[in-house]
Design a protein around this motif. Structure first.
Motif, PDB file in Angstrom:
ATOM      1  N   ARG A 115       1.611   7.263  -6.504  1.00  0.00           N
ATOM      2  CA  ARG A 115       0.555   8.229  -6.850  1.00  0.00           C
ATOM      3  C   ARG A 115       0.975   9.654  -6.496  1.00  0.00           C
ATOM      4  NH1 ARG A 115      -2.547   8.120 -10.486  1.00  0.00           N
ATOM      5  NH2 ARG A 115      -3.959   9.544  -9.398  1.00  0.00           N
ATOM      6  N   LEU A 121       0.793   4.193  -2.855  1.00  0.00           N
ATOM      7  CA  LEU A 121       0.511   5.571  -2.478  1.00  0.00           C
ATOM      8  C   LEU A 121       1.666   6.486  -2.858  1.00  0.00           C
ATOM      9  CD1 LEU A 121      -1.393   7.559  -1.125  1.00  0.00           C
ATOM     10  CD2 LEU A 121      -0.412   6.917   1.082  1.00  0.00           C
ATOM     11  N   ASP A 177       0.828  -1.210   0.000  1.00  0.00           N
ATOM     12  CA  ASP A 177       0.000   0.000   0.000  1.00  0.00           C
ATOM     13  C   ASP A 177       0.861   1.258   0.000  1.00  0.00           C
ATOM     14  OD1 ASP A 177      -2.203  -1.599   0.037  1.00  0.00           O
ATOM     15  OD2 ASP A 177      -2.716  -1.267   2.140  1.00  0.00           O
TER      16      ASP A 177
END
Length: 253
Positions: A241, A238, A234
């Motif tokens: 992004r 993230l 995760d």
């Protein structure tokens, strides 16, 4: 309240006309009233559970708004009314348990201590329900397995709703992640409000002002082999992004 409650109006009139008299309006007294009423309700629920004898446990832990770990305690039982010849399935929320540690051994100990304090025999527990997190539902050393070893009648039932609910905000869904963010960023990352547009600015400011620190926290999680695979995955998504051209360009706006 006095405008629509004559008893309260009479009480306030008495207090105002007698300075120094006991008013029972201080925050400490009000909190004591609330505590006494909550205790009375809880004891009433426990009497009903003990009368039914057999019960099912439902536990779930999650951080509160102050990012303190707490576990909700819900008990499912059957209520019999022999006079009316009716049967009802009840689910009673009994409160929160403040947690210091979140490993399976500590959680199991907290649950057993609460059951003992409430006068509920573990051998009368015939079901247990929790999310599918490894700490809770692990078939080798999870909380459900530890309870099952003490009472093999406590059948484990997985809660599918929790599988969906586990999809949440990256940092706020873990106390450890939140603590790492707090250590790196001097201000709190805020959530946006759907009703107040000004909150959107407040939510973006910490990210804009401390982007490098946030990226470093994510990178440390990615590189930390002691983190579980889900956290590292995760964090990597993230981080990718945050480093896109669109995000970096629009962040300033």
């Amino acid at each position: 309240m006095a405008t629509c409650d004559p008893v309260m109006k009479e009480h306030l009139t008495q207090v105002e006309s007698h300075p120094g008299s006991t008013s029972y309006l201080s925050p400490a007294v009000q909190n004591e009233f609330i505590h006494l009423m909550a205790s009375a309700v809880r004891q009433s629920l426990l009497r009903g559970i003990r009368k039914a004898r057999y019960y099912g446990l439902m536990f779930d832990s999650t951080p509160d708004l102050a990012h303190r770990e707490q576990m909700s305690q819900v008990v499912r039982y059957i209520e019999f009314d022999y006079e009316r010849k009716t049967v009802h399935v009840r689910e009673s929320f009994l409160g929160f348990i403040q947690l210091s540690l979140k490993d399976a051994e500590s959680l199991t100990e907290d649950i057993l201590k609460r059951l003992e304090k409430d006068g509920m025999e573990l051998q009368d527990c015939w079901s247990q329900c929790c999310d599918n997190d490894a700490v809770m539902a692990g078939h080798r050393s999870g909380v459900s397995q530890r309870i099952h070893e003490k009472n093999n009648l406590a059948v484990f039932v997985n809660c599918d709703n929790h599988s969906l609910n586990l999809v949440g905000v990256f940092f706020s869904r873990s106390v450890q992640r939140w603590e790492k963010l707090r250590n790196a960023v001097p201000v709190s990352v805020k959530s946006e409000s759907e009703t107040r547009w000004s909150s959107r600015t407040e939510a973006v400011k910490p990210v804009n002002n401390h982007l490098e620190e946030i990226l470093q926290v994510l990178q440390d999680m990615i590189d930390d082999e002691d983190e579980n695979l889900e956290t590292r995955s995760d964090a990597r998504q993230l981080c990718n992004r945050l480093l896109t051209y669109d995000f970096l360009t629009l962040l300033g706006f």
